[in-house]
Design an enzyme around this catalytic site. Sequence first.
Site, PDB file in Angstrom:
ATOM      1  N   LYS A 115      81.507  84.980  36.750  1.00  0.00           N
ATOM      2  CA  LYS A 115      82.326  85.592  35.693  1.00  0.00           C
ATOM      3  C   LYS A 115      83.390  86.516  36.258  1.00  0.00           C
ATOM      4  O   LYS A 115      84.492  86.603  35.713  1.00  0.00           O
ATOM      5  CB  LYS A 115      81.438  86.338  34.687  1.00  0.00           C
ATOM      6  CG  LYS A 115      80.569  85.371  33.892  1.00  0.00           C
ATOM      7  CD  LYS A 115      80.182  85.881  32.530  1.00  0.00           C
ATOM      8  CE  LYS A 115      79.576  84.727  31.746  1.00  0.00           C
ATOM      9  NZ  LYS A 115      79.079  85.060  30.447  1.00  0.00           N
ATOM     10  N   LYS A 207      78.541  73.589  32.811  1.00  0.00           N
ATOM     11  CA  LYS A 207      77.782  74.020  31.638  1.00  0.00           C
ATOM     12  C   LYS A 207      78.672  74.064  30.389  1.00  0.00           C
ATOM     13  O   LYS A 207      79.827  74.494  30.481  1.00  0.00           O
ATOM     14  CB  LYS A 207      77.241  75.423  31.940  1.00  0.00           C
ATOM     15  CG  LYS A 207      76.250  75.961  30.954  1.00  0.00           C
ATOM     16  CD  LYS A 207      75.791  77.354  31.373  1.00  0.00           C
ATOM     17  CE  LYS A 207      76.765  78.430  30.938  1.00  0.00           C
ATOM     18  NZ  LYS A 207      76.173  79.599  30.287  1.00  0.00           N
ATOM     19  N   LYS A 210      81.035  78.985  25.991  1.00  0.00           N
ATOM     20  CA  LYS A 210      81.939  79.569  24.990  1.00  0.00           C
ATOM     21  C   LYS A 210      83.327  79.786  25.558  1.00  0.00           C
ATOM     22  O   LYS A 210      84.320  79.763  24.838  1.00  0.00           O
ATOM     23  CB  LYS A 210      81.423  80.960  24.569  1.00  0.00           C
ATOM     24  CG  LYS A 210      80.142  80.967  23.810  1.00  0.00           C
ATOM     25  CD  LYS A 210      79.619  82.417  23.760  1.00  0.00           C
ATOM     26  CE  LYS A 210      78.263  82.496  23.125  1.00  0.00           C
ATOM     27  NZ  LYS A 210      77.570  83.757  23.452  1.00  0.00           N
TER      28      LYS A 210
HETATM   29  N1  AQP Z   1      75.087  75.173  28.013  1.00  0.00           N
HETATM   30  C1  AQP Z   1      73.937  75.719  27.684  1.00  0.00           C
HETATM   31  N2  AQP Z   1      72.803  74.975  27.638  1.00  0.00           N
HETATM   32  C2  AQP Z   1      71.623  75.526  27.281  1.00  0.00           C
HETATM   33  N3  AQP Z   1      71.486  76.831  26.937  1.00  0.00           N
HETATM   34  C3  AQP Z   1      72.578  77.601  26.970  1.00  0.00           C
HETATM   35  N4  AQP Z   1      72.789  78.887  26.689  1.00  0.00           N
HETATM   36  C4  AQP Z   1      74.093  79.175  26.853  1.00  0.00           C
HETATM   37  N5  AQP Z   1      74.759  78.097  27.245  1.00  0.00           N
HETATM   38  C5  AQP Z   1      73.852  77.095  27.329  1.00  0.00           C
HETATM   39  C6  AQP Z   1      71.744  79.794  26.247  1.00  0.00           C
HETATM   40  O1  AQP Z   1      72.148  80.390  25.035  1.00  0.00           O
HETATM   41  C7  AQP Z   1      71.560  81.694  24.951  1.00  0.00           C
HETATM   42  C8  AQP Z   1      72.595  82.683  24.527  1.00  0.00           C
HETATM   43  O2  AQP Z   1      73.583  82.737  25.514  1.00  0.00           O
HETATM   44  P1  AQP Z   1      74.555  83.965  25.650  1.00  0.00           P
HETATM   45  O3  AQP Z   1      74.784  84.590  24.368  1.00  0.00           O
HETATM   46  O4  AQP Z   1      74.143  84.812  26.791  1.00  0.00           O
HETATM   47  O5  AQP Z   1      75.840  83.219  25.978  1.00  0.00           O
HETATM   48  P2  AQP Z   1      76.318  82.726  27.314  1.00  0.00           P
HETATM   49  O6  AQP Z   1      75.236  82.217  28.207  1.00  0.00           O
HETATM   50  O7  AQP Z   1      77.222  83.756  27.856  1.00  0.00           O
HETATM   51  O8  AQP Z   1      77.065  81.506  26.701  1.00  0.00           O
HETATM   52  P3  AQP Z   1      78.164  80.803  27.401  1.00  0.00           P
HETATM   53  O9  AQP Z   1      78.623  79.752  26.531  1.00  0.00           O
HETATM   54  O10 AQP Z   1      77.742  80.412  28.768  1.00  0.00           O
HETATM   55  O11 AQP Z   1      79.264  81.931  27.457  1.00  0.00           O
HETATM   56  P4  AQP Z   1      80.287  82.160  28.595  1.00  0.00           P
HETATM   57  O12 AQP Z   1      81.294  81.094  28.424  1.00  0.00           O
HETATM   58  O13 AQP Z   1      80.814  83.520  28.286  1.00  0.00           O
HETATM   59  O14 AQP Z   1      79.568  82.091  29.901  1.00  0.00           O
HETATM   60  C9  AQP Z   1      70.932  81.982  26.314  1.00  0.00           C
HETATM   61  O15 AQP Z   1      69.533  81.768  26.224  1.00  0.00           O
HETATM   62  C10 AQP Z   1      71.558  80.960  27.198  1.00  0.00           C
HETATM   63  O16 AQP Z   1      70.690  80.604  28.265  1.00  0.00           O
END
Ligand code: AQP
Length: 346
Positions: A115, A207, A210
Amino acid sequence: MPAFKELVFSGVQPTGNLHLGNYLGAIKRFVAMQAQFDCLYCVVDLHAITVWQDPAELTRQIREVTAAFLAAGIDPARSVVFNQSQVPQHAELAWIFNCVARLGWLNRMTQFKEKAGKDRENASIGLYDYPVLMAADILAYRATHVPVGEDQKQHLELTRDIAQKFNNDFAGAIQQQGHGEAFFPITEPLIGGPAARVMSLRDGTKKMSKSDPSDYSRINLTDDSDGIATKVRKAKTDAEPLPSETAGLEKRPEADNLVGIFAALNDVSREDVLREYGGAQFSAFKGALVDLAVAKLGPIGAEMKRLVADPGHIDAVLADGAARAEAIAAPNIAAVKDIVGFVRRR
Ligand code: AQP
């Protein structure tokens, strides 16, 4: 290790575009856990601000994630649904854990490296400290189980290391104050199922996320049926038909991803999906996947829209949840302060 009462904790960041990965890797599993455990589900807004958020958008997204929890089937009368910033014990315990966790441990966290990227010097200290706050979220409740996607595995290991070190560093006080051999449980991550890591629809090696600039890389929980259909039809695939056995998905990341998504949406295994669709062309399989995704996600998206139109109701759910969460966390943190040796206000 003494027996701890079984308790589930997990969280989702209110950072926009809740997607199929968040749903299948986390929220759908939160719903299922309610049958077996007492659960706390948190909208982790303190985590969200580790990257700058527009204030009005943040408010909207806190309510939208809460709506997603409720629309997916989390029952706020049974599980505790709240947002992190309403329960001050998270931040308080995070500070104590900052003094337990070691710099070397945090330096190994791959999510921070990804990140922060090349602009590391400009990343917030909060982004670096994110996993310590996550340990505090979980251990403020002495939660024993945490359902998460695979991307959170390393952070859960850090939570276990912090709990272990606290238990060791303060073993004498913990025993003297009648807590037995350990104050914190060594929390179990619950990672699994066919969608532990949902991948981008544009690139099966990345992955679903978001923050991916392409909206075609993900299915958002708020996408309508046309949007879902277009994204699935445009999803990257290879030229071969689907294999009949899971071994045939190796080195075919896009095929593996779509089969995993189908399996998770339908509560079956990859093997079951291939039994039915082995030998099928992607055009036919994608058609079935569109129907399934629209059937499963359409009602959730519609219910989310209905719920966010009534912010008063959502805020009342969050306030009730915060009071119930604090009733669990406050005595735990008071005990932690005694263990550390602080003097209580009398
Ligand atoms: N691609 C994924 N597959 C399975 N599980 C996922 N999670 C996130 N992406 C995947 C799970 O969702 C929960 C909440 O996640 P978060 O709110 O911490 O969001 P994040 O992981 O920051 O989501 P993103 O999409 O990956 O955001 P960015 O783009 O900012 O990095 C967690 O249980 C996570 O494991």
